[in-house]
Design an enzyme around this catalytic site. Structure first.
Site, PDB file in Angstrom:
ATOM      1  N   HIS A  42      35.382  29.583  -3.821  1.00 55.12           N
ATOM      2  CA  HIS A  42      35.525  28.936  -2.700  1.00 55.12           C
ATOM      3  C   HIS A  42      34.952  29.751  -1.480  1.00 55.12           C
ATOM      4  O   HIS A  42      34.310  30.682  -1.557  1.00 55.12           O
ATOM      5  CB  HIS A  42      37.160  28.919  -2.285  1.00 55.12           C
ATOM      6  CG  HIS A  42      37.916  28.204  -3.424  1.00 55.12           C
ATOM      7  ND1 HIS A  42      39.205  27.894  -3.429  1.00 55.12           N
ATOM      8  CD2 HIS A  42      37.385  26.918  -4.358  1.00 55.12           C
ATOM      9  CE1 HIS A  42      39.480  26.994  -4.153  1.00 55.12           C
ATOM     10  NE2 HIS A  42      38.341  26.470  -4.908  1.00 55.12           N
ATOM     11  N   GLU A  44      36.031  31.068   1.157  1.00 56.00           N
ATOM     12  CA  GLU A  44      36.972  32.242   1.491  1.00 56.00           C
ATOM     13  C   GLU A  44      36.367  33.554   0.800  1.00 56.00           C
ATOM     14  O   GLU A  44      36.169  34.548   1.275  1.00 56.00           O
ATOM     15  CB  GLU A  44      38.425  32.115   1.975  1.00 56.00           C
ATOM     16  CG  GLU A  44      38.909  30.930   2.559  1.00 56.00           C
ATOM     17  CD  GLU A  44      39.287  29.918   1.871  1.00 56.00           C
ATOM     18  OE1 GLU A  44      40.216  28.937   2.348  1.00 56.00           O
ATOM     19  OE2 GLU A  44      38.319  29.262   1.043  1.00 56.00           O
ATOM     20  N   CYS A  77      42.900  31.295  -2.575  1.00 60.98           N
ATOM     21  CA  CYS A  77      42.284  32.147  -1.332  1.00 60.98           C
ATOM     22  C   CYS A  77      43.481  32.578  -0.411  1.00 60.98           C
ATOM     23  O   CYS A  77      42.917  33.464   0.371  1.00 60.98           O
ATOM     24  CB  CYS A  77      41.437  31.142  -0.605  1.00 60.98           C
ATOM     25  SG  CYS A  77      39.982  30.317  -1.500  1.00 60.98           S
ATOM     26  N   TRP A 163       8.262  -1.391   3.884  1.00 58.01           N
ATOM     27  CA  TRP A 163       9.639  -0.636   4.203  1.00 58.01           C
ATOM     28  C   TRP A 163       9.964  -1.143   5.481  1.00 58.01           C
ATOM     29  O   TRP A 163       8.937  -1.322   6.578  1.00 58.01           O
ATOM     30  CB  TRP A 163       9.455   1.049   4.448  1.00 58.01           C
ATOM     31  CG  TRP A 163       9.024   1.626   3.184  1.00 58.01           C
ATOM     32  CD1 TRP A 163       7.926   1.851   2.660  1.00 58.01           C
ATOM     33  CD2 TRP A 163      10.013   1.900   2.246  1.00 58.01           C
ATOM     34  NE1 TRP A 163       7.945   2.546   1.310  1.00 58.01           N
ATOM     35  CE2 TRP A 163       9.381   2.630   0.903  1.00 58.01           C
ATOM     36  CE3 TRP A 163      11.366   1.869   2.082  1.00 58.01           C
ATOM     37  CZ2 TRP A 163       9.995   2.992  -0.010  1.00 58.01           C
ATOM     38  CZ3 TRP A 163      12.150   2.360   1.176  1.00 58.01           C
ATOM     39  CH2 TRP A 163      11.267   2.927  -0.147  1.00 58.01           C
ATOM     40  N   THR A 189      19.904  -5.863  -6.656  1.00 54.38           N
ATOM     41  CA  THR A 189      18.831  -4.631  -5.831  1.00 54.38           C
ATOM     42  C   THR A 189      18.393  -3.976  -6.953  1.00 54.38           C
ATOM     43  O   THR A 189      17.139  -3.471  -6.962  1.00 54.38           O
ATOM     44  CB  THR A 189      20.145  -3.710  -4.969  1.00 54.38           C
ATOM     45  OG1 THR A 189      20.398  -4.399  -4.129  1.00 54.38           O
ATOM     46  CG2 THR A 189      19.002  -2.621  -4.590  1.00 54.38           C
ATOM     47  N   ASP A 193      14.487  -4.083  -7.061  1.00 52.20           N
ATOM     48  CA  ASP A 193      13.645  -2.755  -6.627  1.00 52.20           C
ATOM     49  C   ASP A 193      13.628  -1.685  -7.707  1.00 52.20           C
ATOM     50  O   ASP A 193      13.067  -0.569  -7.346  1.00 52.20           O
ATOM     51  CB  ASP A 193      14.399  -2.304  -5.467  1.00 52.20           C
ATOM     52  CG  ASP A 193      14.423  -3.468  -4.148  1.00 52.20           C
ATOM     53  OD1 ASP A 193      13.618  -4.314  -4.264  1.00 52.20           O
ATOM     54  OD2 ASP A 193      15.250  -3.227  -3.324  1.00 52.20           O
ATOM     55  N   ARG A 200      14.540  12.723  -2.236  1.00 57.57           N
ATOM     56  CA  ARG A 200      13.295  13.093  -2.052  1.00 57.57           C
ATOM     57  C   ARG A 200      12.955  13.942  -0.676  1.00 57.57           C
ATOM     58  O   ARG A 200      12.364  13.416   0.187  1.00 57.57           O
ATOM     59  CB  ARG A 200      12.294  11.951  -2.111  1.00 57.57           C
ATOM     60  CG  ARG A 200      12.431  11.396  -3.503  1.00 57.57           C
ATOM     61  CD  ARG A 200      11.474  10.287  -3.846  1.00 57.57           C
ATOM     62  NE  ARG A 200      11.404   8.943  -2.958  1.00 57.57           N
ATOM     63  CZ  ARG A 200      12.438   8.000  -3.449  1.00 57.57           C
ATOM     64  NH1 ARG A 200      13.176   8.052  -4.506  1.00 57.57           N
ATOM     65  NH2 ARG A 200      12.391   6.791  -2.731  1.00 57.57           N
ATOM     66  N   GLY A 246      22.716  -4.307  -2.507  1.00 53.89           N
ATOM     67  CA  GLY A 246      22.349  -5.103  -1.520  1.00 53.89           C
ATOM     68  C   GLY A 246      23.425  -5.982  -0.525  1.00 53.89           C
ATOM     69  O   GLY A 246      24.310  -5.537  -0.152  1.00 53.89           O
TER      70      GLY A 246
END
Length: 313
Positions: A42, A44, A77, A163, A189, A193, A200, A246
Site C-alpha cells: 500500500h 503508506e 496501514c 482518424w 466496432t 475496426d 501505445r 461505437g
C-alpha cells in the site's frame, strides 16, 4: 502531490484503490508512496519504508483513510502508522469500505496521533472514483469516450473514421486507457475496426487493460462478453471501465444511466452526412436532458479540443 502519486497506480491495483501518500519532515519530502501493482504494498507502507526513522514526528498526507482491517497480504496501514509515530496524518477522504470506514482514523487518534480530514477531498475522490463507485453503487466507475467532428459525426457514410482526431488527442485517449482496468467496445466496432485496445505510449506499453465486448453472443478468446450494460454490476476486479464505442454501445450505456464521466474529443472539421456519435439514449422530453452533466475540464490537444463532463447524481 499525493493525488498525483495515486494516479500512477490506476488500472493496476483493482480491486484495491490506488492511493497516494507523501511523508514530510522539517519541510522536506522524506517518503513517497502509491499502491503497487496487484494492490500491495500500500501507499503508506511504501512511504514509511522510504522515510525510515524520519517518520517519527512527521506529517503524512494520504488520499484515502489508512486501512484498518487484517489481511494475509500485509499489516493494516493504520497499525504501521501507529508504530511509526508521526505527529499528524492528513487524510483527504474517509474510506467507505466497511472493513475500515472510520476505524483507521479512530485507531490513529487513540494512539495520540493528530488526524485532519477533508483536505483535497474533491481531487482525491475523483482519483479514487472507481473504488467509491464499487462500494456505493456496486459497479465500476464508467467513462465514455467519444471522438467526433464538430457536427457530432464519428465517420463518413462509408464508415471511414480513422482518424477524426489528431495525434495529441489520440495520445490522451491512450493515457485514459492506461488508467482503466477494462476497456469495452460493441461487437460492431470490433468487427469493423478490429481494435487492439492496447496502450501505445512510450513507457506505458506494459499497461494491458482487460478487454470486454457488449454482445448477446460470445466474445473473442481473451475477451469478456457483457450481454447488456447492466452486466457491469457483475464485473470483479474492475474499478474503472472505459467504454470506447461505437454509437449504439455508447447510447446503450447512456440509456441505462451507467455513464459517470464523459470524454468528448472534438476535431475542428465538419462531415455532414455520416455516422452519428450516438443512437437513441431514451429521452422522452428535452427537459430530461438538462442538469445531468457538469463540465469538469476543458483543454486543447493540438488542433482538437477535449471536454470532460461528470454525471450529476
Amino acid at each position: 502531490m499525493a493525488v498525483a502519486l495515486g494516479e500512477r497506480g490506476r488500472g493496476r491495483t483493482a480491486p484495491n484503490p490506488s492511493v497516494g501518500c507523501v511523508l514530510v519532515k522539517n519541510g522536506r519530502v522524506a517518503g513517497r508512496g502509491w499502491t503497487q501493482p496487484g494492490g500491495r504494498p500500500h501507499a503508506e507502507a511504501m512511504a514509511l519504508v522510504q522515510a525510515g526513522e524520519a517518520a517519527r514526528g512527521a506529517t503524512i498526507y494520504v488520499t484515502l483513510e489508512p486501512c484498518a482491517h487484517e489481511s494475509a497480504r500485509g499489516p493494516a496501514c493504520a497499525d504501521l502508522l501507529v508504530e511509526a509515530e508521526p505527529a499528524l496524518v492528513v487524510v483527504a477522504v474517509q474510506d467507505p469500505d466497511p472493513r475500515t470506514n472510520g476505524r483507521g482514523i479512530q485507531r490513529l487518534r487513540a494512539a495520540g496521533i493528530a488526524v485532519e480530514t477533508g483536505v483535497g477531498a474533491e481531487e482525491a475522490e475523483r482519483s479514487l472514483a472507481g473504488h467509491f463507485s464499487r462500494l456505493r453503487r456496486g459497479r465500476p466507475c464508467v467513462t465514455l469516450k467519444l471522438a467526433m467532428s464538430l457536427d457530432g459525426r464519428i465517420a463518413l457514410p462509408s464508415g471511414e473514421g480513422r482518424w477524426i482526431t489528431g495525434a495529441e488527442a489520440r495520445a490522451h485517449a491512450h493515457l485514459e486507457r492506461a488508467r482503466a482496468d477494462m476497456i469495452l467496445v460493441g461487437r460492431g466496432t470490433w468487427e469493423a475496426d478490429a481494435p487492439r485496445l492496447d496502450v501505445r505510449l512510450e513507457g506505458l506499453e506494459d499497461r494491458l487493460p482487460a478487454r470486454a465486448m457488449l454482445t448477446r453472443g460470445t466474445a473473442p478468446e481473451g475477451w469478456t462478453a457483457l450481454a447488456s450494460p447492466d452486466a457491469v454490476f457483475a464485473l470483479e476486479r474492475v474499478n474503472d471501465l472505459l467504454v470506447e464505442g461505437g454509437a449504439e454501445t455508447a447510447a446503450a450505456f447512456l440509456r441505462a444511466d451507467l455513464v459517470d464521466r464523459l470524454l468528448l474529443y472534438r476535431a475542428p472539421i465538419l462531415i455532414g452526412a455520416g455516422k452519428a456519435a450516438l443512437g437513441d439514449i431514451g429521452l422522452a422530453a428535452l427537459a430530461d436532458a438538462h442538469g445531468r452533466w457538469r463540465l469538469h475540464d476543458r483543454r486543447m490537444l493540438g488542433r482538437d479540443s477535449l471536454e470532460i463532463f461528470e454525471r450529476q447524481r
